[in-house]
Design a protein around this motif. Structure first.
Motif, PDB file in Angstrom:
ATOM      1  N   THR A 109       0.766  -0.736  -0.107  1.00  0.00           N
ATOM      2  CA  THR A 109      -0.372  -0.392   0.055  1.00  0.00           C
ATOM      3  C   THR A 109       0.879   0.838   0.170  1.00  0.00           C
ATOM      4  O   THR A 109       0.815   2.258  -0.351  1.00  0.00           O
ATOM      5  CB  THR A 109      -0.722  -0.003   0.863  1.00  0.00           C
ATOM      6  N   LEU A 111       2.323   2.239  -3.460  1.00  0.00           N
ATOM      7  CA  LEU A 111       1.148   2.296  -4.366  1.00  0.00           C
ATOM      8  C   LEU A 111       0.788   3.625  -3.614  1.00  0.00           C
ATOM      9  O   LEU A 111       0.905   4.950  -4.840  1.00  0.00           O
ATOM     10  CB  LEU A 111       0.221   1.465  -4.619  1.00  0.00           C
ATOM     11  N   ALA A 139       3.681   5.939  -5.270  1.00  0.00           N
ATOM     12  CA  ALA A 139       3.452   6.000  -7.418  1.00  0.00           C
ATOM     13  C   ALA A 139       2.419   7.008  -7.056  1.00  0.00           C
ATOM     14  O   ALA A 139       2.404   7.783  -8.491  1.00  0.00           O
ATOM     15  CB  ALA A 139       3.368   4.348  -7.779  1.00  0.00           C
ATOM     16  N   THR A 178      -5.984   0.908   0.633  1.00  0.00           N
ATOM     17  CA  THR A 178      -5.525   0.546  -0.516  1.00  0.00           C
ATOM     18  C   THR A 178      -6.598   0.755  -1.836  1.00  0.00           C
ATOM     19  O   THR A 178      -5.971   0.902  -3.475  1.00  0.00           O
ATOM     20  CB  THR A 178      -5.266  -0.935  -0.533  1.00  0.00           C
ATOM     21  N   ALA A 214      -5.907   3.522  -5.099  1.00  0.00           N
ATOM     22  CA  ALA A 214      -6.235   2.355  -6.239  1.00  0.00           C
ATOM     23  C   ALA A 214      -6.352   3.356  -7.765  1.00  0.00           C
ATOM     24  O   ALA A 214      -6.714   3.960  -8.499  1.00  0.00           O
ATOM     25  CB  ALA A 214      -6.167   0.913  -6.453  1.00  0.00           C
ATOM     26  N   PHE A 272      -5.468   6.425  -7.919  1.00  0.00           N
ATOM     27  CA  PHE A 272      -3.774   6.414  -8.905  1.00  0.00           C
ATOM     28  C   PHE A 272      -5.132   6.070 -10.079  1.00  0.00           C
ATOM     29  O   PHE A 272      -3.818   7.282 -11.203  1.00  0.00           O
ATOM     30  CB  PHE A 272      -3.412   5.481  -9.096  1.00  0.00           C
TER      31      PHE A 272
END
Length: 186
Positions: free
Chosen positions: A42, A45, A48, A125, A129, A132
Motif C-alpha cells: 500500500t 502504491l 506511485a 488500498t 488505487a 491513482f
C-alpha cells in the motif's frame, strides 16, 4: 421466452463473476496474516500516486479527496467501536456505565476498533488505487490553487486529531499496542 428456459447470457455472466469473486476473496484471505507486506504494498502504491501527482503537476482535487477519505478511515481506525461518551450517558440513565473503564474499580475491557485493521488496509488500498486511476484522466484535473488545499487539509487534520486525542485522554484508552506484554520470572 419460455419460463422453463434460464436466462443463459445472464446466468453465464453471473457464474463468471461469482467465480472471479471467489478467486479474489481467496487471495484476500491468504493475504490476511501478512500485515507488514500488505502495508508495504500500500505504501508503494501511495508513493506511485504521489509521484504521479508531483510529476504531472495536476490532479490536486483527486489528491485532496483521497487525503480527506484516508483521514476519515484513520479516525475510524483509532476510535473505539463503542463510544465511551455515549455509553456513559446511557449508563447514567440505567445506572450502569458500559464500555471502557473510567474508574480503577471498573472491569477492564479490551480496546475494540470501530474499523478493524484489515478493513482499514483494504479500504485504504482500494481508495489509493482508485485515486491513482483517476489521476490519469484529464476530466479529473480541475484547476485549483493547491496550497489552499494543503493548508485546509492540515488545519482539518490538526483539529480532528486534537479532538480525538482529547477523547483518548478523557476516557483513558490507547488505540495502539506496542507488542505483547512480557513477564519475567522472579
Amino acid at each position: 421466452m419460455n419460463s422453463s428456459e434460464p436466462d443463459t447470457p445472464f446466468a453465464a455472466v453471473s457464474a463468471q463473476t461469482t467465480k472471479y469473486g471467489r478467486i479474489y476473496q481467496a487471495y484476500l484471505d491468504k493475504s490476511t496474516p501478512f500485515t507488514a507486506y500488505r502495508w508495504i504494498g500500500t505504501g508503494v502504491l501511495l508513493l506511485a500516486f504521489a509521484l504521479r501527482i508531483f510529476w504531472a503537476q495536476g490532479w490536486y482535487i483527486v489528491a485532496y479527496s483521497l487525503g480527506i477519505y484516508l483521514l476519515n478511515l484513520f479516525l475510524a481506525f483509532i476510535s473505539p467501536k463503542f463510544d465511551p461518551s455515549l455509553e456513559q450517558d446511557e449508563g447514567m440513565e440505567d445506572g450502569t456505565a458500559g464500555g471502557l473503564p473510567t474508574k480503577e474499580e471498573e472491569e477492564f475491557r479490551p480496546f475494540v476498533r470501530r474499523l478493524p485493521e484489515f478493513k482499514f488496509w483494504y479500504n485504504t488500498t482500494k481508495a489509493i488505487a482508485i485515486g491513482f486511476a483517476c489521476a490519469w484522466f484529464e476530466v479529473f484535473n480541475l484547476p485549483v490553487f493547491w496550497p489552499v488545499l494543503v493548508v485546509y487539509w492540515l488545519i482539518l487534520f490538526c483539529l480532528t486529531m486534537r479532538r480525538q486525542i482529547q477523547h483518548m485522554i478523557k476516557y483513558r484508552y490507547v488505540p495502539f499496542t506496542v507488542g505483547k506484554a512480557k513477564y519475567s520470572a522472579k
